[in-house]
Design a protein around this motif. Structure first.
Motif, short mmCIF file in Angstrom:
data_model
loop_
_atom_site.label_atom_id
_atom_site.label_comp_id
_atom_site.label_asym_id
_atom_site.label_seq_id
_atom_site.Cartn_x
_atom_site.Cartn_y
_atom_site.Cartn_z
N ARG A 222 -5.78 17.50 -5.35
CA ARG A 222 -6.35 17.10 -4.00
C ARG A 222 -5.70 16.18 -3.22
N LEU A 223 -4.88 15.27 -4.05
CA LEU A 223 -4.01 14.00 -3.09
C LEU A 223 -2.88 14.70 -2.53
N SER A 224 -2.14 15.65 -3.06
CA SER A 224 -1.16 16.36 -2.41
C SER A 224 -1.29 17.08 -1.14
N GLY A 225 -2.67 17.66 -1.06
CA GLY A 225 -2.85 18.34 0.29
C GLY A 225 -3.89 17.67 1.03
N ARG A 226 -4.22 16.36 0.68
CA ARG A 226 -4.96 15.45 1.58
C ARG A 226 -4.44 15.37 2.92
N ARG A 227 -5.18 15.35 4.05
CA ARG A 227 -4.78 14.68 5.33
C ARG A 227 -5.79 13.73 5.63
N VAL A 228 -5.72 13.05 6.59
CA VAL A 228 -6.73 12.09 7.27
C VAL A 228 -6.54 11.62 8.70
N CYS A 229 -7.71 11.62 9.14
CA CYS A 229 -7.66 11.22 10.63
C CYS A 229 -6.99 9.82 10.85
N SER A 230 -6.25 9.78 11.79
CA SER A 230 -5.53 8.35 12.17
C SER A 230 -6.47 7.44 12.85
N GLU A 231 -7.34 7.97 13.38
CA GLU A 231 -8.30 7.25 14.12
C GLU A 231 -9.64 6.87 13.25
N CYS A 232 -10.35 7.83 12.94
CA CYS A 232 -11.54 7.29 12.33
C CYS A 232 -11.53 7.60 10.82
N MET B 237 0.92 -1.39 0.11
CA MET B 237 0.07 -0.18 0.01
C MET B 237 0.91 1.42 0.03
N ASP B 238 2.06 1.06 0.78
CA ASP B 238 2.69 2.66 0.89
C ASP B 238 3.36 2.73 -0.54
N ARG B 239 3.49 1.77 -1.31
CA ARG B 239 4.23 2.10 -2.81
C ARG B 239 2.97 2.37 -3.55
N GLY B 240 1.87 2.27 -3.18
CA GLY B 240 0.66 2.76 -4.09
C GLY B 240 0.43 1.54 -5.08
N GLU B 241 0.64 0.23 -4.71
CA GLU B 241 0.30 -0.93 -5.58
C GLU B 241 -1.08 -1.68 -5.20
N LEU B 242 -1.42 -2.55 -5.86
CA LEU B 242 -2.59 -3.21 -5.57
C LEU B 242 -2.38 -4.38 -4.74
N ILE C 44 -3.12 13.20 10.07
CA ILE C 44 -1.83 13.02 9.36
C ILE C 44 -1.90 13.09 7.77
N GLN C 45 -0.77 12.77 7.30
CA GLN C 45 -0.78 12.61 5.81
C GLN C 45 -0.53 10.99 5.62
N ARG C 46 -1.38 10.51 4.50
CA ARG C 46 -1.36 8.95 4.46
C ARG C 46 -0.09 8.83 3.75
N LYS C 47 0.69 7.60 4.11
CA LYS C 47 2.23 7.28 3.62
C LYS C 47 1.86 7.23 2.07
N ASP C 48 0.63 6.81 1.32
CA ASP C 48 0.59 6.48 -0.02
C ASP C 48 0.24 7.99 -0.67
N ASP C 49 0.13 8.92 -0.09
CA ASP C 49 -0.03 10.29 -0.71
C ASP C 49 1.29 11.04 -0.95
N ASN C 50 2.22 10.59 -0.94
CA ASN C 50 3.66 11.12 -1.50
C ASN C 50 3.73 11.20 -3.02
N ALA C 51 4.26 12.15 -3.63
CA ALA C 51 4.29 12.24 -5.06
C ALA C 51 4.68 10.96 -5.80
N GLU C 52 5.60 9.97 -5.31
CA GLU C 52 6.07 8.82 -5.96
C GLU C 52 4.80 7.69 -5.95
N SER C 53 4.16 7.66 -4.91
CA SER C 53 3.00 6.64 -4.65
C SER C 53 1.81 7.29 -5.41
N VAL C 54 1.50 8.64 -5.31
CA VAL C 54 0.42 8.88 -6.08
C VAL C 54 0.61 8.89 -7.54
#
Ligand code: AMP
Length: 212
Positions: free
Chosen positions: A120-130, A53-58, A155-165
């Motif tokens: 959208r993806l580069s500015g996305r943040r997500v709640c680590s809990e819900c 998932m961190d690499r952005g693959e299936l 937080i920022q999801r690990k897969d929302d970095n430029a490479e994984s996106v």
């Protein structure tokens, strides 16, 4: 009956699936969120899925099928929203194999142009809990870094970095887009414009689901 919500990463599937669940009471399975929970809990599935998932693959199809099968439960007339599944033709065919008990009623493609997806993806943040989604410019939490709903860390999801996106957008084009043709042939595909306010898009989606 199953309603599939599909679209590229960043199209807003998660945000809209959360709203549809909260306001319309639909049962929902977000496979991405389910996998992230498994990673957090350190389960066997989580151990397989985390790095992929961190690499952005299936994540492998059999892992996904285990999750989906477990969550679908008994046949029901009620709407069951699938957010993020199927993501390739094999998964779509596997789901078709369940059509006696869990028929697909409609497949909604939430369509957003690529340049908007990247913004959208580069500015996305997500709640680590819900898992509530935010955006640093378009929809920030009231208090920076803290979830409005559950007060936990945003937080920022690990897969929302430029490479994984980039990987995820390519995988969408190569692996997931073909499912649109698969469902179009079955006259199940509807396309919804995913650009606009959250409320506008919610009303469009609700309209489609209520028209089934
Ligand atoms: P999402 O939250 O929908 O963007 O999903 C995050 C990540 O979870 C994806 O990039 C994949 O690595 C994995 N994932 C979610 N759903 C699936 C699926 N149906 N098939 C394979 N991998 C998936």
């Amino acid at each position: 009956m199953i309603v599939i919500l599909t679209g590229a990463p960043g199209a807003g599937k998660g945000t809209q699936a959360n709203l549809l669940t909260e306001r319309c009471g639909y049962a929902t399975l977000s496979t991405g969120q389910a996998l992230r929970n498994q990673v957090k809990e350190g389960t066997e599935i989580g151990k397989i899925a985390g790095e992929i998932m961190d690499r952005g693959e299936l994540v492998p199809d059999d892992v996904l099928f285990k999750i989906v099968k477990a969550e679908l439960g008994a046949p029901s007339e009620k709407v069951f929203l699938l957010d993020g599944y199927p993501r390739n033709i094999t998964q779509a065919e596997t789901l078709s194999g369940l059509s006696d008990t869990h028929p697909v009623a409609v497949v909604i493609e939430l369509y957003v142009p690529r340049d908007e997806l990247i913004k959208r993806l580069s500015g996305r943040r997500v709640c680590s809990e819900c898992g509530t989604n935010y955006h640093i410019d378009m929809a920030p939490p009231q208090k920076e870094g803290v979830c409005d709903k559950c007060n936990k860390e945003v937080i920022q999801r690990k897969d929302d970095n430029a490479e994984s996106v980039a990987v995820r957008l390519d995988i969408f084009d190569k692996n997931t887009k073909p499912i649109l043709g698969f469902y179009e042939q079955k006259s199940l595909l509807k396309r919804v414009d995913g650009v606009g306010s959250t409320e506008e898009i919610f009303e469009r989606l609700k309209g489609v689901i209520e028209s089934i």
